[in-house]
Design an enzyme around this catalytic site. Structure first.
Site, mmCIF file in Angstrom:
data_model
loop_
_atom_site.group_PDB
_atom_site.id
_atom_site.type_symbol
_atom_site.label_atom_id
_atom_site.label_comp_id
_atom_site.label_asym_id
_atom_site.label_seq_id
_atom_site.Cartn_x
_atom_site.Cartn_y
_atom_site.Cartn_z
ATOM 1 N N GLU A 155 3.251 -49.590 -30.432
ATOM 2 C CA GLU A 155 2.088 -49.095 -31.187
ATOM 3 C C GLU A 155 1.210 -50.310 -31.460
ATOM 4 O O GLU A 155 1.528 -51.109 -32.338
ATOM 5 C CB GLU A 155 2.542 -48.473 -32.511
ATOM 6 C CG GLU A 155 3.461 -47.279 -32.378
ATOM 7 C CD GLU A 155 2.728 -46.012 -31.994
ATOM 8 O OE1 GLU A 155 1.490 -46.046 -31.864
ATOM 9 O OE2 GLU A 155 3.406 -44.997 -31.808
ATOM 10 N N CYS A 201 -4.881 -49.984 -37.746
ATOM 11 C CA CYS A 201 -4.977 -49.933 -36.274
ATOM 12 C C CYS A 201 -5.977 -48.869 -35.832
ATOM 13 O O CYS A 201 -6.790 -49.089 -34.948
ATOM 14 C CB CYS A 201 -3.610 -49.658 -35.677
ATOM 15 S SG CYS A 201 -2.782 -48.243 -36.399
HETATM 16 P P1 NAP Z 1 1.226 -59.186 -35.113
HETATM 17 O O1 NAP Z 1 0.825 -60.570 -35.355
HETATM 18 O O2 NAP Z 1 1.467 -58.749 -33.737
HETATM 19 O O3 NAP Z 1 2.551 -58.957 -36.003
HETATM 20 C C1 NAP Z 1 3.260 -57.736 -35.987
HETATM 21 C C2 NAP Z 1 4.741 -58.032 -36.024
HETATM 22 O O4 NAP Z 1 5.106 -58.644 -34.800
HETATM 23 C C3 NAP Z 1 5.130 -59.038 -37.122
HETATM 24 O O5 NAP Z 1 6.422 -58.712 -37.587
HETATM 25 C C4 NAP Z 1 5.162 -60.360 -36.368
HETATM 26 O O6 NAP Z 1 5.977 -61.308 -36.975
HETATM 27 C C5 NAP Z 1 5.739 -59.905 -35.052
HETATM 28 N N1 NAP Z 1 5.436 -60.747 -33.914
HETATM 29 C C6 NAP Z 1 4.232 -61.224 -33.529
HETATM 30 N N2 NAP Z 1 4.350 -61.909 -32.366
HETATM 31 C C7 NAP Z 1 5.655 -61.847 -32.027
HETATM 32 C C8 NAP Z 1 6.420 -62.380 -30.949
HETATM 33 N N3 NAP Z 1 5.853 -63.080 -29.976
HETATM 34 N N4 NAP Z 1 7.749 -62.139 -30.913
HETATM 35 C C9 NAP Z 1 8.329 -61.427 -31.897
HETATM 36 N N5 NAP Z 1 7.671 -60.896 -32.940
HETATM 37 C C10 NAP Z 1 6.355 -61.119 -33.004
HETATM 38 O O7 NAP Z 1 0.209 -58.164 -35.698
HETATM 39 P P2 NAP Z 1 -0.495 -58.207 -37.105
HETATM 40 O O8 NAP Z 1 -1.682 -59.070 -36.994
HETATM 41 O O9 NAP Z 1 0.497 -58.517 -38.160
HETATM 42 O O10 NAP Z 1 -0.882 -56.665 -37.269
HETATM 43 C C11 NAP Z 1 -2.101 -56.225 -36.881
HETATM 44 C C12 NAP Z 1 -2.065 -55.591 -35.506
HETATM 45 O O11 NAP Z 1 -1.156 -54.507 -35.494
HETATM 46 C C13 NAP Z 1 -3.423 -55.014 -35.180
HETATM 47 O O12 NAP Z 1 -3.742 -55.253 -33.835
HETATM 48 C C14 NAP Z 1 -3.223 -53.541 -35.440
HETATM 49 O O13 NAP Z 1 -4.141 -52.748 -34.763
HETATM 50 C C15 NAP Z 1 -1.815 -53.344 -35.016
HETATM 51 N N6 NAP Z 1 -1.218 -52.135 -35.619
HETATM 52 C C16 NAP Z 1 -0.988 -51.044 -34.829
HETATM 53 C C17 NAP Z 1 -0.482 -49.868 -35.382
HETATM 54 C C18 NAP Z 1 -0.229 -48.658 -34.516
HETATM 55 O O14 NAP Z 1 0.481 -47.764 -34.962
HETATM 56 N N7 NAP Z 1 -0.766 -48.586 -33.303
HETATM 57 C C19 NAP Z 1 -0.213 -49.802 -36.740
HETATM 58 C C20 NAP Z 1 -0.454 -50.928 -37.526
HETATM 59 C C21 NAP Z 1 -0.961 -52.085 -36.950
HETATM 60 P P3 NAP Z 1 5.348 -62.504 -37.850
HETATM 61 O O15 NAP Z 1 4.653 -61.886 -38.981
HETATM 62 O O16 NAP Z 1 6.554 -63.294 -38.274
HETATM 63 O O17 NAP Z 1 4.434 -63.270 -36.940
#
Ligand code: NAP
Length: 460
Positions: free
Chosen positions: A228, A262
């Site tokens: 997602e 998102c």
């Molecule tokens: P993010 O940086 O990708 O973080 C999300 C999760 O992934 C966090 O737990 C993060 O851990 C972890 N993570 C990031 N890179 C990783 C890697 N290389 N290996 C393992 N884990 C990793 O995203 P965000 O900035 O927090 O959230 C915003 C994004 O999420 C936006 O793009 C939004 O649109 C999307 N989102 C989508 C939905 C949906 O249902 N489609 C819902 C909500 C949000 P750390 O925090 O420790 O880095």
């Protein structure tokens, strides 16, 4: 230290947590695996007792859960309470309906009898984001635990107290050790966990970059996954839209959770005939929001989740303007402590501007004028994302026609109330694959086994 509660309201450190050691990591994953061996054999009724209890406790302690979220990531308290109640409803929904969703399905082969059975597959690894600190966890815990799997979860680094509160919730509801396990692990440890043979499925909600990394790893290990990811949803306003209805939803759609959703409305695509009126009223409404303490019920504009998020968004806006976009409103940080940004509107964003394809994760709206309905659909579809979108028109049939033509996982007509326990949620293209919630959400990590019996003579 990866896991830290830092107040986005005043920037102060609330609490820090150490990453788990290798020994703790091994012990926790082993317990999740051991728990699976007994949990998979429990009845739906037994599972439902625990999950329904968790739903009830969330509801009873809604303010305490909401307050932790508001302090850690800045969600306004009324929205935080709403999220807690919604999370409670998701858990209750799966406690009630899981057995029905996973009941054997009879098939009608030409010969003999056959049915499909659904059975759990093992320990599922979930990686979750900070923007909905409990809803995201409920979206995986409700279905996957009710299906008979166990869960290990890596929550986002900035919401450790929410991560622990949700784990404690399940313990308080009577969950056996290892059923739901929070892991304060690094990205590197997450990679190892995806490879670990005890992990049988992987789901992630987060950015496209994180999705690519974890999905590739899961693919290499031949494990099922659901992703997602981000979105840049179109909010299409046709010339016959009721603007009295449309404007407040446009504000809500862009500004709910300070724009950090998102499936927020991010690209406002408005047909020329109503474009002037729309942008005038939209600008006025956004300008009226007032920054304040997110714990104060009267506040209408909360902070972004972190200083880093604010700095990134300000940089994106600056870059968009440098490449030719026009700033109609805002664009700056608000002069006060904390990570507050002015509600902002960008226009004149041409396809060669990187902003055209970017996700703005905060209070920044992109505004586009188009000639007609066909041009609105074409622009909506000219996106790398495909999560959701909405169309605003008084003509019901027209609304359905546009909804069908937009290439996303979800479309809403004269409404933008995105998510309900019973409705599938998810996208296509760079927004990911798989669905959470509804009946589809519980089918992601179960073995769909064909069982067939045919009475025939032995082959010669
Ligand atoms: P993010 O940086 O990708 O973080 C999300 C999760 O992934 C966090 O737990 C993060 O851990 C972890 N993570 C990031 N890179 C990783 C890697 N290389 N290996 C393992 N884990 C990793 O995203 P965000 O900035 O927090 O959230 C915003 C994004 O999420 C936006 O793009 C939004 O649109 C999307 N989102 C989508 C939905 C949906 O249902 N489609 C819902 C909500 C949000 P750390 O925090 O420790 O880095």
């Amino acid at each position: 230290m990866t896991y830290q509660s830092l107040s986005p309201f005043d920037g102060k450190l609330i609490k820090g947590f150490s990453d788990i050691t290798e020994g703790e990591y091994e012990s926790k994953v082993a317990k999740a695996q051991a728990c699976y061996e007994t949990w998979r054999k429990t009845s739906y009724a037994h599972r439902a007792t625990i999950i329904a209890k968790a739903a009830e406790l969330l509801h009873q302690q809604a303010y305490a859960f909401a307050r932790t979220m508001t302090l850690e990531m800045g969600k306004r308290i009324s929205e935080a309470r709403g999220e807690v109640e919604f999370s409670s409803r998701i858990l209750a929904y799966y406690a009630k309906n899981a057995e029905r969703f996973l009941a054997p399905v009879r098939l009608d082969p030409d010969k003999g009898k056959a049915h499909m059975e659904s059975s759990p597959i093992g320990v599922i690894f979930a990686v979750e984001p900070w923007n909905f600190p409990y809803y995201q966890l409920a979206r995986v815990a409700g279905p996957h635990l009710m299906a008979g799997n166990t869960l290990v979860v890596k929550h986002a680094g900035i919401v450790p107290q929410c991560a622990l509160a949700f784990e404690q919730l399940l313990i308080d509801a009577g969950a056996p050790e290892g059923l739901y396990t929070n892991l304060f692990i690094s990205h590197e440890q997450s990679n190892h966990l995806v490879d670990d043979p005890r992990i049988k499925g992987v789901c992630l909600t987060g950015s496209v970059a994180a999705g690519r990394s974890i999905a590739a790893r899961a693919g290499n290990a031949l494990k099922p996954s659901s992703m997602e990811l981000g979105g840049s949803d179109a909010f299409i306003v046709l010339e016959d839209a009721d603007l009295d209805l449309t404007i407040p939803w446009a504000v809500w759609g862009r500004m709910y959770n300070t724009g950090q959703t998102c499936c927020a409305a991010k690209r406002f695509i408005v047909v020329e005939a109503v474009a002037d009126e729309f942008i005038k009223r939209f600008t006025t409404a956004l300008s009226a929001l007032e920054a304040g303490d997110p714990l104060d019920e009267a506040t209408t504009l909360g902070p972004l989740s972190s200083e880093a998020a604010l700095v990134q968004l300000l940089g994106q806006v600056k870059d968009a303007v440098a490449k030719g976009a026009t700033l109609l409103l805002g664009g700056k940080r608000i002069d006060r402590p904390g990570s507050y940004m002015e509600p902002s509107i960008l226009t004149d964003i041409t396809p060669d501007n990187p902003a055209f394809r970017d996700e703005f994760f905060g209070p920044v709206a992109m505004f586009f004028r188009v000639r007609d309905e066909a041009a609105a659909i074409a622009l909506a579809n000219d996106s790398d994302f495909g999560l959701g979108g909405s169309v605003w028109t008084k003509d019901h049939d027209r609304g359905h026609r546009v909804a069908s033509a937009v290439e996303t996982g979800m479309m809403f007509i004269n409404n933008i109330d995105w998510s309900d326990p019973e409705l599938p949620f998810g996208g296509i293209k760079d927004s990911g694959y798989g669905r959470e919630l509804g009946d589809m959400g519980i089918q992601q990590f179960v073995n769909k086994k064909l069982v067939r019996s045919v009475h025939e003579k032995a082959p010669a």
